[in-house]
Design an enzyme around this catalytic site. Structure first.
Site, PDB file in Angstrom:
ATOM      1  N   ASP A  24       2.445 -71.692 -56.452  1.00  0.00           N
ATOM      2  CA  ASP A  24       2.145 -70.521 -57.291  1.00  0.00           C
ATOM      3  C   ASP A  24       1.865 -69.233 -56.513  1.00  0.00           C
ATOM      4  OD1 ASP A  24       2.414 -72.244 -59.378  1.00  0.00           O
ATOM      5  OD2 ASP A  24       0.298 -72.330 -59.923  1.00  0.00           O
TER       6      ASP A  24
ATOM      7  N   ASP B 156      -0.955 -68.142 -55.726  1.00  0.00           N
ATOM      8  CA  ASP B 156      -2.020 -67.466 -56.470  1.00  0.00           C
ATOM      9  C   ASP B 156      -3.347 -67.460 -55.728  1.00  0.00           C
ATOM     10  OD1 ASP B 156      -2.388 -70.188 -56.672  1.00  0.00           O
ATOM     11  OD2 ASP B 156      -2.883 -70.183 -58.795  1.00  0.00           O
TER      12      ASP B 156
ATOM     13  N   GLY C  67      -1.566 -79.688 -57.603  1.00  0.00           N
ATOM     14  CA  GLY C  67      -0.104 -79.811 -57.668  1.00  0.00           C
ATOM     15  C   GLY C  67       0.486 -79.908 -56.268  1.00  0.00           C
TER      16      GLY C  67
ATOM     17  N   THR D  72       0.318 -74.540 -52.533  1.00  0.00           N
ATOM     18  CA  THR D  72       0.658 -74.448 -53.955  1.00  0.00           C
ATOM     19  C   THR D  72       1.898 -73.577 -54.091  1.00  0.00           C
ATOM     20  OG1 THR D  72      -0.008 -73.540 -56.103  1.00  0.00           O
ATOM     21  CG2 THR D  72      -1.071 -72.575 -54.187  1.00  0.00           C
TER      22      THR D  72
ATOM     23  N   ASP E  48      -6.169 -73.213 -55.806  1.00  0.00           N
ATOM     24  CA  ASP E  48      -7.446 -72.607 -56.191  1.00  0.00           C
ATOM     25  C   ASP E  48      -8.443 -73.637 -56.721  1.00  0.00           C
ATOM     26  OD1 ASP E  48      -5.762 -72.988 -58.347  1.00  0.00           O
ATOM     27  OD2 ASP E  48      -6.474 -71.244 -59.452  1.00  0.00           O
TER      28      ASP E  48
ATOM     29  N   ARG F  11       1.063 -71.100 -63.031  1.00  0.00           N
ATOM     30  CA  ARG F  11      -0.068 -71.099 -63.958  1.00  0.00           C
ATOM     31  C   ARG F  11      -0.818 -69.763 -63.866  1.00  0.00           C
ATOM     32  NH1 ARG F  11      -3.052 -76.119 -64.398  1.00  0.00           N
ATOM     33  NH2 ARG F  11      -2.286 -76.590 -62.325  1.00  0.00           N
TER      34      ARG F  11
ATOM     35  N   ARG G 271      -5.414 -85.007 -59.605  1.00  0.00           N
ATOM     36  CA  ARG G 271      -6.435 -84.118 -60.157  1.00  0.00           C
ATOM     37  C   ARG G 271      -7.590 -85.019 -60.574  1.00  0.00           C
ATOM     38  NH1 ARG G 271      -1.539 -81.072 -62.164  1.00  0.00           N
ATOM     39  NH2 ARG G 271      -1.570 -79.208 -60.882  1.00  0.00           N
TER      40      ARG G 271
END
Ligand SMILES: Nc1ncnc2c1ncn2[C@@H]1O[C@H](COP(=O)(O)OP(=O)(O)O)[C@@H](O)[C@H]1O
Ligand SMILES: O=P(O)(O)OC[C@H]1O[C@](O)(COP(=O)(O)O)[C@@H](O)[C@@H]1O
Ligand SMILES: [Mg+2]
Length: 325
Positions: A131, A133, A14, A129, A106, A175, A75
């Site tokens: 996120d 994460d 992303g 990202t 990730d 996500r 992707r």
């Protein structure tokens, strides 16, 4: 270890605001250290198809302020296969690339880690990202911009919620990760936050709504996507069923969270770790993500960075409870 002459840089997964600032930092610092640098378009897809071009200092002029990624992103299912990765390696060799900087999340680092073990090519990663994460950095490139976009949007939702005395369920991205919801919920004064890391107890949410001040004219419930209680529509359906007296609306913020001009924090983060990636490669580092922890540069092995047990500060949820009186 072979001498590095040419670095390949790509963005993958992303997109995130600040990726351009990271590309710029990698290209300019590679040139500063007298290395050649090549851009690879559309992440692993372009690595496999050979969509690779040489970059100079002008290739990254006037991009630090732009959202998205000039290298595009994708992707790639083919890269998940050994055959796809073999073609990717052959393309890199054909283009004289002997080291890589991967800008992504990730998934990108999972792929980079496998690739770095299969082939003798040093790879360093920059966390890009929205996120947040990843372990090994306090913040990822794009997170700060994204949370500011969310807060701006929820402030606007609050205006209309107040005017109509409405309850809004606002769903944000992330996500499997509630960090966007957690921070923005506090910043936007949400009544409650539902995140995948803490067990979603709808009864606790009902109690919060019932205990809350009755004369409140607007209520905001922040929901992270992919929570166990379902998406915002499902939670909204249950709230509507239980509280038909509330005028309830649902708002999914969606991909606006990924766009826009990167914040100052994201540009500075991307610039710092972009330079550190090139310096790290020259110092012989490989298979690591570059991040910043407590304002200090940190290099974290990919396998550790991608571990999915990001710790949530329980105190943040308590703060929401205390402040939503
Ligand atoms: N197990 C894996 N093996 C090889 N490549 C992978 C693996 N997991 C992810 N990737 C590659 O990384 C790409 C980006 O991952 P994705 O999870 O979509 O984004 P992000 O890097 O932002 O988390 C995937 O499309 C795929 O090409
Ligand atoms: O762009 P898509 O394919 O709709 O993906 C949406 C997902 O991408 C993200 O925006 C960013 O995630 P990644 O950085 O891991 O790709 C997630 O928050 C969201 O779940
Ligand atoms: Mg990811």
């Amino acid at each position: 270890m072979a001498e590095i002459k040419k670095i390949g840089v790509f963005t993958s997964g992303g997109d995130a605001p600040g990726m351009n600032a990271a590309i710029r930092a990698v290209v300019r610092s590679a040139l500063y250290y007298n290395l050649q640098v090549a851009g690879i378009r559309r992440g692993y897809e372009g690595m496999i198809s050979g969509d690779i071009f040489n970059m100079d200092r002008k290739s990254v002029a006037n991009i630090i302020q732009r959202g998205g990624t000039i290298l595009k992103t994708a992707r790639s299912d083919q890269f998940r296969t050994p055959e796809g990765r073999k073609i990717a390696y052959e393309q890199l060799k054909a283009n004289g690339i002997d080291a890589l900087v991967a800008i992504g999340g990730d998934g990108t680092f999972t792929g980079a880690r496998i690739f770095g073990h299969e082939y003798d090519i040093p790879v360093l990663g920059l966390p890009g990202t929205i996120d947040n994460d990843l372990l090994g950095t306090d913040f990822t490139i794009g997170y700060d911009t994204a949370i500011n976009t969310v807060v701006d949007a929820v402030d606007k939702i609050r205006d209309t919620a107040e005017s109509h005395d409405r309850l809004f369920i606002v769903e944000v991205m992330g996500r499997d990760c509630g960090l966007i919801a957690l921070r923005t919920g506090i910043a936007a004064g949400a009544e409650a936050i539902l995140i995948p890391e803490s067990k979603t107890d709808l009864n606790a949410l009902y109690e919060r709504l019932e205990k809350g001040r009755k004369d409140k004219s607007s209520k905001i419930v922040m929901v992270a996507e992919s929570g166990e209680a379902g998406d915002a529509f499902e939670i909204g359906r249950q709230i509507k069923e239980r509280y038909p007296q509330y005028d309830t609306r649902i708002s999914i913020l969606g991909h606006i969270q990924r766009g826009g001009r990167p914040s100052c924090m994201d540009r500075v983060l991307a610039s710092r770790i972009g330079v550190a990636a090139v310096e790290g490669l020259l110092a012989g580092r490989r298979n690591e993500m570059v991040g910043i922890i407590s304002n200090e540069l940190a290099y974290t092995p990919f396998e550790h960075a991608i571990k999915h047990n990001i710790e949530i500060n329980d105190n943040f949820l308590k703060i929401v409870e205390i402040l939503s009186l």
